[in-house]
Design a protein around this motif. Structure first.
Motif, PDB file in Angstrom:
ATOM      1  N   VAL A   1       0.856  -1.189   0.000  1.00 48.25           N
ATOM      2  CA  VAL A   1       0.000   0.000   0.000  1.00 48.25           C
ATOM      3  C   VAL A   1       0.889   1.234   0.000  1.00 48.25           C
ATOM      4  O   VAL A   1       2.072   1.171   0.344  1.00 48.25           O
ATOM      5  N   SER A   2       0.311   2.346  -0.403  1.00 49.75           N
ATOM      6  CA  SER A   2       0.971   3.640  -0.206  1.00 49.75           C
ATOM      7  C   SER A   2      -0.102   4.604   0.274  1.00 49.75           C
ATOM      8  O   SER A   2      -1.275   4.463  -0.082  1.00 49.75           O
ATOM      9  N   ASN A   3       0.291   5.538   1.101  1.00 45.62           N
ATOM     10  CA  ASN A   3      -0.722   6.431   1.659  1.00 45.62           C
ATOM     11  C   ASN A   3      -0.209   7.858   1.780  1.00 45.62           C
ATOM     12  O   ASN A   3       0.990   8.112   1.853  1.00 45.62           O
ATOM     13  N   LYS A   4      -1.168   8.761   1.795  1.00 46.00           N
ATOM     14  CA  LYS A   4      -0.900  10.184   1.992  1.00 46.00           C
ATOM     15  C   LYS A   4      -1.723  10.665   3.169  1.00 46.00           C
ATOM     16  O   LYS A   4      -2.939  10.433   3.229  1.00 46.00           O
ATOM     17  N   TRP A   5      -1.057  11.325   4.102  1.00 43.70           N
ATOM     18  CA  TRP A   5      -1.770  11.984   5.188  1.00 43.70           C
ATOM     19  C   TRP A   5      -1.838  13.467   4.867  1.00 43.70           C
ATOM     20  O   TRP A   5      -0.812  14.147   4.729  1.00 43.70           O
ATOM     21  N   ILE A   6      -3.051  13.952   4.738  1.00 42.38           N
ATOM     22  CA  ILE A   6      -3.293  15.339   4.327  1.00 42.38           C
ATOM     23  C   ILE A   6      -3.587  16.170   5.569  1.00 42.38           C
ATOM     24  O   ILE A   6      -4.452  15.812   6.377  1.00 42.38           O
ATOM     25  N   HIS A   7      -2.865  17.276   5.723  1.00 43.70           N
ATOM     26  CA  HIS A   7      -2.971  18.081   6.943  1.00 43.70           C
ATOM     27  C   HIS A   7      -3.932  19.264   6.782  1.00 43.70           C
ATOM     28  O   HIS A   7      -4.377  19.588   5.681  1.00 43.70           O
ATOM     29  N   GLU A   8      -4.212  19.911   7.914  1.00 46.42           N
ATOM     30  CA  GLU A   8      -5.230  20.964   7.970  1.00 46.42           C
ATOM     31  C   GLU A   8      -4.832  22.243   7.240  1.00 46.42           C
ATOM     32  O   GLU A   8      -5.666  22.874   6.582  1.00 46.42           O
ATOM     33  N   LYS A   9      -3.564  22.623   7.375  1.00 41.54           N
ATOM     34  CA  LYS A   9      -3.160  23.913   6.828  1.00 41.54           C
ATOM     35  C   LYS A   9      -3.365  23.951   5.312  1.00 41.54           C
ATOM     36  O   LYS A   9      -3.024  23.012   4.600  1.00 41.54           O
ATOM     37  N   GLY A  10      -3.926  25.043   4.839  1.00 38.15           N
ATOM     38  CA  GLY A  10      -4.173  25.204   3.411  1.00 38.15           C
ATOM     39  C   GLY A  10      -5.547  24.736   2.981  1.00 38.15           C
ATOM     40  O   GLY A  10      -5.932  24.890   1.814  1.00 38.15           O
ATOM     41  N   GLN A  11      -6.323  24.192   3.920  1.00 39.00           N
ATOM     42  CA  GLN A  11      -7.647  23.663   3.564  1.00 39.00           C
ATOM     43  C   GLN A  11      -8.770  24.630   3.955  1.00 39.00           C
ATOM     44  O   GLN A  11      -9.946  24.272   3.851  1.00 39.00           O
ATOM     45  N   GLU A  12      -8.418  25.841   4.381  1.00 39.13           N
ATOM     46  CA  GLU A  12      -9.418  26.771   4.917  1.00 39.13           C
ATOM     47  C   GLU A  12     -10.560  27.037   3.934  1.00 39.13           C
ATOM     48  O   GLU A  12     -11.719  27.193   4.344  1.00 39.13           O
ATOM     49  N   PHE A  13     -10.228  27.104   2.648  1.00 35.26           N
ATOM     50  CA  PHE A  13     -11.261  27.348   1.636  1.00 35.26           C
ATOM     51  C   PHE A  13     -11.614  26.080   0.865  1.00 35.26           C
ATOM     52  O   PHE A  13     -12.630  26.041   0.186  1.00 35.26           O
ATOM     53  N   ARG A  14     -10.777  25.092   0.973  1.00 32.78           N
ATOM     54  CA  ARG A  14     -11.051  23.831   0.270  1.00 32.78           C
ATOM     55  C   ARG A  14     -11.990  22.931   1.072  1.00 32.78           C
ATOM     56  O   ARG A  14     -12.751  22.163   0.511  1.00 32.78           O
ATOM     57  N   ARG A  15     -11.876  23.005   2.390  1.00 34.38           N
ATOM     58  CA  ARG A  15     -12.806  22.269   3.250  1.00 34.38           C
ATOM     59  C   ARG A  15     -13.138  23.157   4.453  1.00 34.38           C
ATOM     60  O   ARG A  15     -12.663  22.938   5.564  1.00 34.38           O
ATOM     61  N   PRO A  16     -13.967  24.147   4.246  1.00 32.91           N
ATOM     62  CA  PRO A  16     -14.274  25.098   5.326  1.00 32.91           C
ATOM     63  C   PRO A  16     -15.154  24.461   6.393  1.00 32.91           C
ATOM     64  O   PRO A  16     -15.792  23.429   6.174  1.00 32.91           O
ATOM     65  N   CYS A  17     -15.162  25.091   7.557  1.00 34.53           N
ATOM     66  CA  CYS A  17     -16.036  24.625   8.641  1.00 34.53           C
ATOM     67  C   CYS A  17     -17.494  24.765   8.212  1.00 34.53           C
ATOM     68  O   CYS A  17     -17.851  25.663   7.441  1.00 34.53           O
ATOM     69  N   GLY A  18     -18.345  23.889   8.731  1.00 32.25           N
ATOM     70  CA  GLY A  18     -19.773  23.996   8.471  1.00 32.25           C
ATOM     71  C   GLY A  18     -20.436  24.916   9.480  1.00 32.25           C
ATOM     72  O   GLY A  18     -19.799  25.407  10.416  1.00 32.25           O
ATOM     73  N   LEU A  19     -21.719  25.136   9.306  1.00 31.27           N
ATOM     74  CA  LEU A  19     -22.458  25.994  10.230  1.00 31.27           C
ATOM     75  C   LEU A  19     -22.843  25.246  11.502  1.00 31.27           C
ATOM     76  O   LEU A  19     -23.223  25.865  12.490  1.00 31.27           O
ATOM     77  N   SER A  20     -22.757  23.941  11.455  1.00 31.31           N
ATOM     78  CA  SER A  20     -23.047  23.150  12.652  1.00 31.31           C
ATOM     79  C   SER A  20     -21.852  22.256  12.953  1.00 31.31           C
ATOM     80  O   SER A  20     -21.040  21.955  12.076  1.00 31.31           O
ATOM     81  N   GLU A  21     -21.774  21.829  14.203  1.00 30.64           N
ATOM     82  CA  GLU A  21     -20.634  21.013  14.628  1.00 30.64           C
ATOM     83  C   GLU A  21     -20.600  19.676  13.912  1.00 30.64           C
ATOM     84  O   GLU A  21     -19.536  19.107  13.683  1.00 30.64           O
ATOM     85  N   ASP A  22     -21.768  19.166  13.537  1.00 26.88           N
ATOM     86  CA  ASP A  22     -21.848  17.845  12.910  1.00 26.88           C
ATOM     87  C   ASP A  22     -21.938  17.908  11.389  1.00 26.88           C
ATOM     88  O   ASP A  22     -22.287  16.915  10.742  1.00 26.88           O
ATOM     89  N   ALA A  23     -21.640  19.052  10.803  1.00 21.96           N
ATOM     90  CA  ALA A  23     -21.697  19.170   9.342  1.00 21.96           C
ATOM     91  C   ALA A  23     -20.734  18.172   8.704  1.00 21.96           C
ATOM     92  O   ALA A  23     -19.610  17.985   9.171  1.00 21.96           O
ATOM     93  N   HIS A  24     -21.182  17.524   7.635  1.00 21.13           N
ATOM     94  CA  HIS A  24     -20.325  16.545   6.968  1.00 21.13           C
ATOM     95  C   HIS A  24     -20.615  16.539   5.468  1.00 21.13           C
ATOM     96  O   HIS A  24     -21.649  17.035   5.013  1.00 21.13           O
ATOM     97  N   GLU A  25     -19.691  15.975   4.719  1.00 15.94           N
ATOM     98  CA  GLU A  25     -19.817  15.934   3.266  1.00 15.94           C
ATOM     99  C   GLU A  25     -20.768  14.833   2.814  1.00 15.94           C
ATOM    100  O   GLU A  25     -20.841  13.766   3.429  1.00 15.94           O
ATOM    101  N   ARG A  26     -21.466  15.105   1.707  1.00 18.26           N
ATOM    102  CA  ARG A  26     -22.269  14.069   1.055  1.00 18.26           C
ATOM    103  C   ARG A  26     -21.442  13.347  -0.001  1.00 18.26           C
ATOM    104  O   ARG A  26     -21.733  12.219  -0.372  1.00 18.26           O
ATOM    105  N   PHE A  27     -20.407  14.021  -0.493  1.00 14.65           N
ATOM    106  CA  PHE A  27     -19.510  13.462  -1.501  1.00 14.65           C
ATOM    107  C   PHE A  27     -18.188  14.215  -1.390  1.00 14.65           C
ATOM    108  O   PHE A  27     -18.090  15.227  -0.681  1.00 14.65           O
ATOM    109  N   VAL A  28     -17.170  13.742  -2.070  1.00 11.40           N
ATOM    110  CA  VAL A  28     -15.851  14.368  -1.980  1.00 11.40           C
ATOM    111  C   VAL A  28     -15.901  15.774  -2.562  1.00 11.40           C
ATOM    112  O   VAL A  28     -16.367  15.980  -3.684  1.00 11.40           O
TER     113      VAL A  28
END
Length: 583
Positions: A549-576
């Motif tokens: 196997v090979s894997n990538k661990w993707i970190h938080e920095k730089g994701q502010e606009f690519r995966r922003p916080c939701g309006l609720s604590e339990d907000a989650h994606e329906r798709f990638v």
């Protein structure tokens, strides 16, 4: 010799016996005739080759069992050993024939002398020949007897191992292999008798073991204070022993381990019975009589009361894994039936949300919605896999884990694999894979970790764990710098084991069995930035086949606009890449 290399080569790297330069330089020296070596290094003596071999031995150390890639190199080594043994036997037979000839002549002449009696030596010719036989001829005999060439043949085998970079296993590998066998036995509920006869889940996959093989597995378990498995394998050793002629192991050896393991399992009466049997067959055993008295004292005179209890062999509660039973069931593919309503929400689609993907869409299969997990289909090519493996194989090192107390990296029995890290600038294929991960996940890659490549060893596995750090923000900063925690994981399946090797999420009851060319993706953190405890997962032991196997661990920095916080604590994606704020 290391000092000599440093002085002669004027190169610091040569001083490091683990460096590729040192290894290459030393192998080159091995190919130089000794007479030429003495011209290059006048201080070297005839032991040069042996010295070189001994210095290189640390380069071929243990840990073979932790990666199949290393073990495959051993396949041809048995043939080399057999060939050298045959040559050694032929050499020894020739030497022994010469000794037999001398012995026959000595016997004949001694018989003739015995017939004549004491007068034999009164004959000056006979006297001379007798003295000659016991001086010059005996000197020749002594010389032949000392001509055992075993060290030379052993040196030849060792040298060939080094030149071909073939590693030989050590005791640690034997212990690791036995432990792996026991892990597979537990996880996949394999029958001891079947395993001992070369069967796995009803299929004949290997050669049967003899009594000594079973004994060694049991002894390895005993050394780890694992009396549950010791009992299983020592009992199997007894069964095998009854069918053997000649015996591959002494019954007395088995009985001592078996008796003590029964005692540890609470069956003192049966332990006493077996130890008495041990005294019968081995009266001079150094511990048997003392153990009989010890067990008798423990029973306090009750050994004659009632029948000897049957063997009740109970496995320890959880082996340090709270969810062990659920985890092992998932590894076997024993998942709960999916909710039909949930199944209707799962689907496959073509990801085309980036300009490039309009021309080359990515196939995505949604495996689970909350938390989201998807499988990217046919996302890496055979050619790319070959390049990644070629780059990683020479660098594979025993995989480590972070000590939860000290924060230090260390090896652990609950993670059996070898890994290597590949930088983007090392090869265009690695750079291409990194760009593709950006397209796949819609996440920034400049702050992600290097591509980690792992090859799982015998029974290779990684017990349930989290990919994200469960530490304070300050501790995470100290660990990862300013890149933040591990937000997401991409796991490329670069091979497909015949059996086993699934990635399982214990809390969620999800099992994903590797399919070559695909990649599994999930978020480790919620959109709020908090760790998602439901993502605790494990790599199941590989039962048959090879797992890369090979894997990538993707970190938080730089994701502010690519995966922003939701309006609720339990907000989650329906798709990638879903940017909806309130889902």
């Amino acid at each position: 010799f290391r000092t000599l290399c440093c002085v002669s080569m004027r190169d610091r790297m040569i001083c490091d016996p683990h460096s590729q330069l040192f290894s290459a330089f030393t192998r080159k020296l091995l190919q130089i005739p000794l007479d030429r070596l003495s011209l290059i290094f006048p201080t070297l003596r005839n032991k040069m080759r042996v010295l070189l071999l001994s210095l290189l031995l640390p380069l071929v150390g243990a840990d073979l069992f932790t990666a199949i890639a290393d073990m495959t190199k051993m396949l041809g080594s048995e043939a080399d050993v057999a060939s050298e043994i045959d040559r050694y036997i032929a050499s020894e037979q020739s030497r022994l024939e010469r000794l037999k000839k001398f012995a026959a002549e000595y016997s004949t002449r001694n018989a003739e002398a015995a017939d004549v009696g004491p007068e034999f030596v009164t004959n000056p010719i006979n006297a001379y020949l007798l003295i000659k036989r016991l001086t010059s001829e005996w000197g020749e005999v002594e010389k032949i007897m000392k001509q055992n060439e075993a060290p030379l043949f052993i040196q030849n085998i060792t040298q060939r191992r080094i030149e071909n970079e073939i590693k030989f296993p050590k005791e640690e590998d034997l212990s690791g292999a036995a432990t792996a066998l026991l892990r597979l036995q537990d996880t996949y509920k394999l029958d001891t008798h079947d395993l001992a006869n070369g069967k796995i889940l009803g299929d004949k996959v290997g050669e049967p073991m003899n009594a000594h093989d079973c004994f060694e597995v049991g002894r390895s378990a005993y050394n780890n204070k694992d009396y549950y498995h010791t009992l299983m394998w020592m009992q199997e050793a007894i069964i095998k022993l009854e069918q053997e002629e000649p015996a591959s192991v002494e019954e007395a050896e088995i009985l001592e381990y078996l008796a003590y393991s029964l005692y540890q399992q609470g069956n003192v009466l049966r332990a006493l019975s077996l130890t008495k049997r041990l005294v019968e067959i081995s009266p001079n055993h150094p511990r048997a009589k003392g153990n009989v008295k010890w067990y008798e004292d423990m029973l306090d005179g009750k050994e004659g009361e009632g029948e000897i209890p049957e063997v009740v062999n109970k496995r320890t509660d959880n082996d340090g894994i709270p969810e062990r039973d659920a985890y092992e069931a998932l590894c076997r593919g024993e998942t709960e039936p999916a909710d039909p309503a949930e199944l209707k929400t799962l689907y496959c689609y073509l990801k085309c949300d980036r300009p490039f993907l309009k021309l080359a869409p990515i196939k995505v299969e949604i495996l689970r919605h909350d938390p989201l997990a998807v499988l990217f289909k046919d996302i890496i090519s055979e050619h790319e896999i070959a390049i990644v493996k070629d780059l990683a194989t020479p660098r594979l090192r025993r995989a480590t884990v972070q000590n939860s107390v000290t924060g230090e990296l260390e090896t652990a029995s609950y993670r059996i694999s070898k890994s290597a890290w590949l930088k983007e600038e090392e090869h265009p294929v690695i750079a291409r894979i990194n760009k593709r991960i950006d397209m796949m996940t819609n996440l920034e890659q400049s702050t992600s970790e290097e591509l980690q490549v792992a090859n799982y060893g015998l029974g290779g596995h990684y017990d349930p764990h989290y990919d994200f750090a469960r530490r304070s923000r300050e501790e995470i900063r100290l660990q990862y710098g300013d890149t933040g925690n591990r937000m997401a994981t991409v796991l490329f399946y670069m091979s497909q084991p015949e059996r086993g090797g699934a990635t399982v999420f214990n809390t969620l009851g999800t099992a994903v069995f590797p399919t070559k060319l695909d990649a599994l993706f999930w978020y480790n953190l919620k959109r709020s930035g908090e760790g998602d405890l439901r993502t605790r997962h494990a790599a199941c032991p590989v039962l048959l086949g090879v797992k890369w196997v090979s894997n990538k661990w993707i970190h938080e920095k730089g994701q502010e606009f690519r995966r922003p916080c939701g309006l609720s604590e339990d907000a989650h994606e329906r798709f990638v890449g879903d940017l909806a704020e309130n889902v």
